[in-house]
Design an enzyme around this catalytic site. Structure first.
Site, PDB file in Angstrom:
ATOM      1  N   SER A 159      13.883 -15.351  18.975  1.00 30.19           N
ATOM      2  CA  SER A 159      14.557 -16.110  17.918  1.00 30.19           C
ATOM      3  C   SER A 159      16.014 -16.306  18.310  1.00 30.19           C
ATOM      4  CB  SER A 159      14.489 -15.358  16.590  1.00 30.19           C
ATOM      5  OG  SER A 159      15.430 -15.933  15.703  1.00 30.19           O
ATOM      6  N   ASN A 191       9.031 -20.284  21.042  1.00 27.14           N
ATOM      7  CA  ASN A 191       9.839 -20.251  19.824  1.00 27.14           C
ATOM      8  C   ASN A 191      10.644 -21.564  19.738  1.00 27.14           C
ATOM      9  OD1 ASN A 191      11.308 -19.212  17.544  1.00 27.14           O
ATOM     10  ND2 ASN A 191      10.890 -17.148  18.318  1.00 27.14           N
ATOM     11  N   ASN A 220      18.334 -16.772  16.231  1.00 25.94           N
ATOM     12  CA  ASN A 220      19.156 -16.556  15.036  1.00 25.94           C
ATOM     13  C   ASN A 220      19.554 -15.111  14.759  1.00 25.94           C
ATOM     14  OD1 ASN A 220      19.086 -19.363  14.427  1.00 25.94           O
ATOM     15  ND2 ASN A 220      16.976 -19.084  13.717  1.00 25.94           N
ATOM     16  N   THR A 221      19.215 -14.197  15.681  1.00 22.85           N
ATOM     17  CA  THR A 221      19.709 -12.820  15.576  1.00 22.85           C
ATOM     18  C   THR A 221      20.553 -12.580  16.812  1.00 22.85           C
ATOM     19  OG1 THR A 221      17.825 -12.016  14.286  1.00 22.85           O
ATOM     20  CG2 THR A 221      19.024 -10.371  15.583  1.00 22.85           C
ATOM     21  N   ASN A 248      16.349 -24.526  11.932  1.00 20.53           N
ATOM     22  CA  ASN A 248      16.487 -23.371  11.032  1.00 20.53           C
ATOM     23  C   ASN A 248      17.345 -22.294  11.666  1.00 20.53           C
ATOM     24  OD1 ASN A 248      15.000 -20.541  11.330  1.00 20.53           O
ATOM     25  ND2 ASN A 248      13.856 -22.043  12.545  1.00 20.53           N
ATOM     26  N   PHE A 282      15.808 -13.976  10.235  1.00 17.01           N
ATOM     27  CA  PHE A 282      14.870 -12.900   9.870  1.00 17.01           C
ATOM     28  C   PHE A 282      15.113 -12.373   8.456  1.00 17.01           C
ATOM     29  CE2 PHE A 282      14.330 -11.323  14.576  1.00 17.01           C
ATOM     30  CZ  PHE A 282      13.535 -12.421  14.857  1.00 17.01           C
ATOM     31  N   LYS A 341       6.487 -13.207  22.439  1.00 19.61           N
ATOM     32  CA  LYS A 341       6.819 -14.618  22.160  1.00 19.61           C
ATOM     33  C   LYS A 341       8.110 -14.980  22.873  1.00 19.61           C
ATOM     34  CE  LYS A 341       7.203 -17.970  18.398  1.00 19.61           C
ATOM     35  NZ  LYS A 341       6.967 -18.192  16.964  1.00 19.61           N
TER      36      LYS A 341
HETATM   37  C1  LIG Z   1      11.895 -22.349   9.117  1.00 12.25           C
HETATM   38  C2  LIG Z   1      11.330 -21.675  10.336  1.00 12.25           C
HETATM   39  C3  LIG Z   1      11.276 -20.285  10.394  1.00 12.25           C
HETATM   40  C4  LIG Z   1      10.740 -19.646  11.520  1.00 12.25           C
HETATM   41  N1  LIG Z   1      10.677 -18.285  11.550  1.00 12.25           N
HETATM   42  C5  LIG Z   1      10.106 -17.665  12.623  1.00 12.25           C
HETATM   43  C6  LIG Z   1       9.957 -16.257  12.646  1.00 12.25           C
HETATM   44  O1  LIG Z   1      10.301 -15.545  11.706  1.00 12.25           O
HETATM   45  N2  LIG Z   1       9.401 -15.700  13.751  1.00 12.25           N
HETATM   46  C7  LIG Z   1       8.978 -16.436  14.827  1.00 12.25           C
HETATM   47  O2  LIG Z   1       8.470 -15.883  15.797  1.00 12.25           O
HETATM   48  N3  LIG Z   1       9.098 -17.778  14.819  1.00 12.25           N
HETATM   49  C8  LIG Z   1       9.639 -18.396  13.745  1.00 12.25           C
HETATM   50  N4  LIG Z   1       9.747 -19.766  13.734  1.00 12.25           N
HETATM   51  C9  LIG Z   1       9.291 -20.524  14.937  1.00 12.25           C
HETATM   52  C10 LIG Z   1       7.858 -21.022  14.801  1.00 12.25           C
HETATM   53  O3  LIG Z   1       6.953 -19.960  14.660  1.00 12.25           O
HETATM   54  C11 LIG Z   1       7.484 -21.868  16.038  1.00 12.25           C
HETATM   55  O4  LIG Z   1       7.499 -21.039  17.188  1.00 12.25           O
HETATM   56  C12 LIG Z   1       8.451 -23.026  16.273  1.00 12.25           C
HETATM   57  O5  LIG Z   1       8.832 -23.610  15.056  1.00 12.25           O
HETATM   58  C13 LIG Z   1       7.819 -24.100  17.164  1.00 12.25           C
HETATM   59  O6  LIG Z   1       6.663 -24.634  16.575  1.00 12.25           O
HETATM   60  P1  LIG Z   1       6.644 -26.015  15.739  1.00 12.25           P
HETATM   61  O7  LIG Z   1       7.301 -27.054  16.590  1.00 12.25           O
HETATM   62  O8  LIG Z   1       5.192 -26.256  15.434  1.00 12.25           O
HETATM   63  O9  LIG Z   1       7.428 -25.760  14.493  1.00 12.25           O
HETATM   64  C14 LIG Z   1      10.270 -20.424  12.618  1.00 12.25           C
HETATM   65  C15 LIG Z   1      10.324 -21.822  12.555  1.00 12.25           C
HETATM   66  C16 LIG Z   1      10.839 -22.461  11.435  1.00 12.25           C
HETATM   67  C17 LIG Z   1      10.874 -23.960  11.399  1.00 12.25           C
END
Ligand SMILES: Cc1cc2nc3c(=O)[nH]c(=O)nc-3n(C[C@H](O)[C@H](O)[C@H](O)COP(=O)(O)O)c2cc1C
Length: 339
Positions: free
Chosen positions: A183, A246, A185-186, A117, A121, A217
């Site tokens: 993140s 993350n 992505n910023t 992804n 934000f 985080k």
């Molecule tokens: C589509 C998407 C959007 C996410 N948006 C955020 C976010 O806004 N803030 C954040 O701290 N992590 C965000 N994450 C990261 C997740 O909270 C998590 O840390 C990461 O996906 C690893 O966990 P997983 O393997 O169970 O997905 C996002 C992940 C995905 C897939």
């Protein structure tokens, strides 16, 4: 089985297979469910797992939380405990509302049990979330974390004030605050993980939070040295815990059928992240002598992954990709893992 054979294939077909369309569709259905208290109380009795734990002074009915990013604007918050989650992290929200990156910006890598992804934000802003939370008839039956990020238009030099604005709007609704500096992505955000920036940011937030637990985080792409520095800042500033991790910028572990996504920019989550996220949790646990609570997140796709994350030192865990691929059955199974 029902999830894998029926629900998941149906959800994955929504929007011609576009992951974000399916996500929005599902979230809006959960938002509708959130306004039917009688249905919620039946569901929570059926699916809620009672496996309580107290961490950083907060009592959790079970240790499995919804990771940040799933319900950024908090439109379906009461539905998550009804699906079995023991806590929910809303956000990431920023001080200013912002649209995020251009679509498409979420991709399922099915053979790899992964997601890439680059949302950036997208959110309605801290004030909108505060208004929504104030309008809820009751506090949630589980702890609520709120994840804060930096608005894209705010330069790094204004980051502290940007996060503080969000904290002031939202602190009173939260059981803990998650500071998202990881993140991918910023642009520039991850620089806030460096010692000097982090010290100023976390120092200011912990002070303003006035006893409300503040967690940070971190990214899985940091070196051991950089994680060690961040932990030093956590100790100096009185941070209550670490959320690890993350998404990653690495692209290891993709199945051959998904290699055509190799050049897609953004953060990778799910199965390819399992080992690295656990390593980071284990490192943080060792470095802090087990004294700093850790929320383990990243690639928890099975109950066994959950058990191993607890073994590595996590006090709580969170799911994102595992929930997409495994559904509510994974939440329940992970929530009753013996720690
Ligand atoms: C589509 C998407 C959007 C996410 N948006 C955020 C976010 O806004 N803030 C954040 O701290 N992590 C965000 N994450 C990261 C997740 O909270 C998590 O840390 C990461 O996906 C690893 O966990 P997983 O393997 O169970 O997905 C996002 C992940 C995905 C897939």
């Amino acid at each position: 089985m029902i999830w894998e054979q029926f629900a998941r294939p149906a959800l994955f077909r929504i929007g011609g297979g576009d992951a974000e369309t399916a996500h929005e569709w599902t979230l809006h259905r959960l938002a509708r469910l959130s306004s039917v208290p009688s249905a919620l109380s039946v569901l929570i009795k059926k699916y809620g797992t009672d496996n309580p734990v107290e961490v950083f002074g907060v009592r959790f009915p079970n240790p499995v939380g919804l990771a940040a990013g799933m319900d950024k604007n908090g439109i379906a918050l009461p539905a998550w405990p009804a699906l079995g989650f023991g806590f929910v992290e809303a956000g990431t929200v920023t001080a200013l509302a912002q649209p995020g990156n251009e679509k498409p910006r979420v991709f399922r890598l099915r053979e790899s049990a992964a997601i890439i992804n680059r949302m950036g934000f997208n959110n309605e802003g801290a004030a909108a979330l505060a208004e929504r939370l104030a309008a809820l008839p009751d506090r949630l039956p589980v702890p609520l974390g709120i994840s804060l990020g930096k608005s894209k238009v705010t330069p790094l030099s204004g980051a502290v004030e940007d996060y503080l604005t969000s904290l002031r709007a939202l602190g009173k609704h939260a059981d803990y605050i998650a500071v998202n500096v990881s993140s991918p992505n910023t642009p520039g955000l991850r620089a806030l993980q460096g010692r000097e920036h982090l010290d100023e940011l976390l120092g200011a937030l912990v002070k303003e939070a006035d006893g409300l637990p503040v967690l940070v985080k971190i990214a899985p792409d940091l070196t051991d040295g950089a994680i060690g520095e961040a932990l030093g800042v956590c100790a100096d500033t009185g941070v209550a815990g670490v959320i690890a991790t993350n998404t990653t910028l690495a692209r290891n572990g993709l199945a051959p059928a998904d290699l055509f996504r190799l050049e897609e920019t953004g953060g990778l989550s799910g199965r390819p992240l399992t080992t690295r996220a656990r390593e980071v949790v284990s490192f943080v646990h060792r470095e802090t002598g087990g004294r700093l609570p850790i929320i383990g997140v990243g690639g928890i796709m099975t109950p066994d992954d959950a058990a191993r994350m607890f073994d590595a030192g996590a006090a709580l865990i969170q799911l994102y990709s595992g929930f997409i691929y495994g559904g509510p059955a994974l939440v329940r199974a992970a929530a009753s893992v013996r720690r």
